[in-house]
Design an enzyme around this catalytic site. Sequence first.
Site: not given
Ligand code: NAD
Length: 502
Positions: A190, A265, A299, A396
């Site tokens: 997804k 992550e 990230c 962040e």
């Molecule tokens: P997000 O958490 O908003 O969304 C990530 C994914 O989760 C999307 O596909 C979204 O549709 C899905 N999602 C949202 N709510 C959900 C739920 N209730 N159940 C299941 N899936 C759900 O994150 P984002 O804004 O897309 O990405 C940015 C974030 O990702 C930042 O906080 C960044 O630090 C983090 N990130 C971390 C790493 C790492 O390796 N630690 C790497 C890349 C990004």
Amino acid sequence: MTDLAKHIALLDTHLARFRKDGIVNLIGGKDVAGSGGSFETRSPVDDSLIATVSRSTAADVDAAARAAKAAFPAWAAMEGKERKKILHRIADQIVARADEIALCECWDTGQAWRFMSKAALRAAENFRFFADQAPGARDGQTLHAPGQLNVTSRHPIGPVGVITPWNTPFMLSSWKIAPALAAGCTVVHKPAEFSPLTARLLAEICREAGLPDGVLNLVNGFGEDAGRALTEHPDIKAIAFVGESRTGSMIMKQGADTLKRVHFELGGKNPVIVFDDADLDRALDAVIFMIYSLNGERCTSSSRLLVQDTIAEDFHARLAARVRNIKVGHPLDPATEVGPLIHKVHFDKVMSYVEIGKAEGATCAAGGARLGESGWFVTPTLFTGATPDMRIAQEEVFGPFLTSIPFKDDAEALAIANNVAYGLTGYLWTENLTRALTFSDSLEAGMIWVNSENVRHLPTPFGGVKASGIGRDGGDWSFDFYMETKNTSFALGKHKIQRLGA
Ligand code: NAD
């Protein structure tokens, strides 16, 4: 024709079919529209419509999970060397289509071509790395005990869900999907709703490379319905998730009833610590690279600069001059260093931190403004003179936004560095190795680089502590997540068994 014009023309040819047919799911090897209608993906460059995208419901997720379940026994039983061949073919096709992938990624996410062209190739490397691990994925140990021989072996856990974010989505997805497939798991992916283009390309590439139907399934849609349904599905044994910390927390709750194994992550507020004995020229380059590359939507970005007070003034002056000089522009222009932010909601969030920083009393030493009137461009931003408790030092921002905090000595630097909810990466700049070792030993982070920017070696563990994540990826650590370890114990000879009821 300029390079930018060439890229735009090429992108147009790649997008034509998506403009016409939209972006649909791929389930059990077939293209199927989601049953919840569709939503739009727009370019952060000018907010223009790229394509409509299937909005999946729980019913679509169920179909994908069933396809993954049906495909699992044969894929899991396939010899590792055969899975290896298929994963290498996927890597070959990624390389062959790297420009197409990079162009689509730039247009969908706003990331600059100079980075995305490399990220596509890095995704191929991820597939190659795990392809080569596939034949040994099942390997276990033999553990001798008196009168007993224990044999351990590893087995793929089953169909898994992979939920990915919008930042560098193609590379990040490969980092999850490649080890899952190498382990013998089947996958339901997804992708993030803001960046669906390259997830579709990856699913197509896998199909064309001969991955059996149902082994990788793609469901597009929103987190609260498609994502949620995936985390709650009883046939999905584990969820590999990359995204925000609070989403991770929701997924943990949603997966509780079906006892999901989770790998997270999550976010970061990573410190880069510049001591007064550092090679300051190299430190300056790395500080700039690690927060302004990839638009700061990364990230592992070093979003907190901790600089020793004796060198702070001079370091800030050099830093601000360089930050003002960063080339912000069209992501498909090879000269661009920072492109537009992913979408308006995120742009508004990043800009709100400019106001927060000013209101908190920090100094906006560079940037802090919108650039142009169309698209989500911001000028690379630097705040100096921040204190550790300010929101711009704690939260962040996830944009080209650096907060600098001065420190007196190592003890104070460590206290500031650890005083946040997160613990993903840390970067240390010092010529004193004892200092670096002592400091890194107490720094609360999953990954630390000394005198370097983030340079990944794929066999090393990747992951964070505290609110930055659960579990590790990379090398054999990935297989720990996607596989179950089984122990079989053989009696050697006839030991005495307690005779009850004799
Ligand atoms: P997000 O958490 O908003 O969304 C990530 C994914 O989760 C999307 O596909 C979204 O549709 C899905 N999602 C949202 N709510 C959900 C739920 N209730 N159940 C299941 N899936 C759900 O994150 P984002 O804004 O897309 O990405 C940015 C974030 O990702 C930042 O906080 C960044 O630090 C983090 N990130 C971390 C790493 C790492 O390796 N630690 C790497 C890349 C990004």
